[in-house]
Write a protein that holds these residues in place. Sequence first.
Motif, PDB file in Angstrom:
ATOM      1  N   THR A 111       0.835  -1.206   0.000  1.00  0.00           N
ATOM      2  CA  THR A 111       0.000   0.000   0.000  1.00  0.00           C
ATOM      3  C   THR A 111       0.865   1.249   0.000  1.00  0.00           C
ATOM      4  O   THR A 111       0.593   2.209  -0.738  1.00  0.00           O
ATOM      5  CB  THR A 111      -0.938  -0.002   1.218  1.00  0.00           C
ATOM      6  N   ASN A 112       1.916   1.260   0.806  1.00  0.00           N
ATOM      7  CA  ASN A 112       2.819   2.412   0.852  1.00  0.00           C
ATOM      8  C   ASN A 112       3.474   2.648  -0.504  1.00  0.00           C
ATOM      9  O   ASN A 112       3.618   3.798  -0.942  1.00  0.00           O
ATOM     10  CB  ASN A 112       3.884   2.217   1.936  1.00  0.00           C
ATOM     11  N   LEU A 113       3.862   1.571  -1.182  1.00  0.00           N
ATOM     12  CA  LEU A 113       4.455   1.718  -2.512  1.00  0.00           C
ATOM     13  C   LEU A 113       3.443   2.257  -3.522  1.00  0.00           C
ATOM     14  O   LEU A 113       3.770   3.123  -4.343  1.00  0.00           O
ATOM     15  CB  LEU A 113       4.993   0.374  -3.004  1.00  0.00           C
TER      16      LEU A 113
ATOM     17  N   LEU B 111       9.531   5.683  -9.471  1.00  0.00           N
ATOM     18  CA  LEU B 111      10.284   5.703  -8.223  1.00  0.00           C
ATOM     19  C   LEU B 111      11.663   5.104  -8.459  1.00  0.00           C
ATOM     20  O   LEU B 111      11.799   4.089  -9.139  1.00  0.00           O
ATOM     21  CB  LEU B 111       9.563   4.892  -7.150  1.00  0.00           C
ATOM     22  N   SER B 112      12.676   5.739  -7.893  1.00  0.00           N
ATOM     23  CA  SER B 112      14.023   5.189  -8.005  1.00  0.00           C
ATOM     24  C   SER B 112      14.168   4.022  -7.029  1.00  0.00           C
ATOM     25  O   SER B 112      13.364   3.850  -6.099  1.00  0.00           O
ATOM     26  CB  SER B 112      15.063   6.264  -7.677  1.00  0.00           C
ATOM     27  N   VAL B 113      15.201   3.243  -7.251  1.00  0.00           N
ATOM     28  CA  VAL B 113      15.475   2.122  -6.345  1.00  0.00           C
ATOM     29  C   VAL B 113      15.690   2.644  -4.926  1.00  0.00           C
ATOM     30  O   VAL B 113      15.229   2.045  -3.952  1.00  0.00           O
ATOM     31  CB  VAL B 113      16.704   1.318  -6.838  1.00  0.00           C
TER      32      VAL B 113
ATOM     33  N   ASP C 102      13.540   1.567  -1.693  1.00  0.00           N
ATOM     34  CA  ASP C 102      14.200   1.041  -0.491  1.00  0.00           C
ATOM     35  C   ASP C 102      13.813   1.844   0.744  1.00  0.00           C
ATOM     36  O   ASP C 102      13.556   1.275   1.811  1.00  0.00           O
ATOM     37  CB  ASP C 102      15.721   1.063  -0.660  1.00  0.00           C
ATOM     38  N   ARG C 103      13.752   3.162   0.611  1.00  0.00           N
ATOM     39  CA  ARG C 103      13.380   4.021   1.741  1.00  0.00           C
ATOM     40  C   ARG C 103      11.953   3.724   2.191  1.00  0.00           C
ATOM     41  O   ARG C 103      11.678   3.575   3.383  1.00  0.00           O
ATOM     42  CB  ARG C 103      13.522   5.500   1.366  1.00  0.00           C
TER      43      ARG C 103
END
Length: 49
Positions: free
Chosen positions: A22-24, A35-37, A41-42
């Motif tokens: 959900t956050n992603l 979104l970058s890697v 990751d963050r």
Amino acid sequence: MADQYDVTLEDGDLLVEVELTTNLIIAATASDERLSVEEIDRILGVSPA
């Protein structure tokens, strides 16, 4: 007498996975670009190796 069919099912690992997904989704929807890697990751709470 307790009802044998009244069972609460909860999978803690699944709930965590749903929250991370959900956050992603929220972050990707709010972003104008991919979104970058590092951003992924963050969001997932992954520490750099």
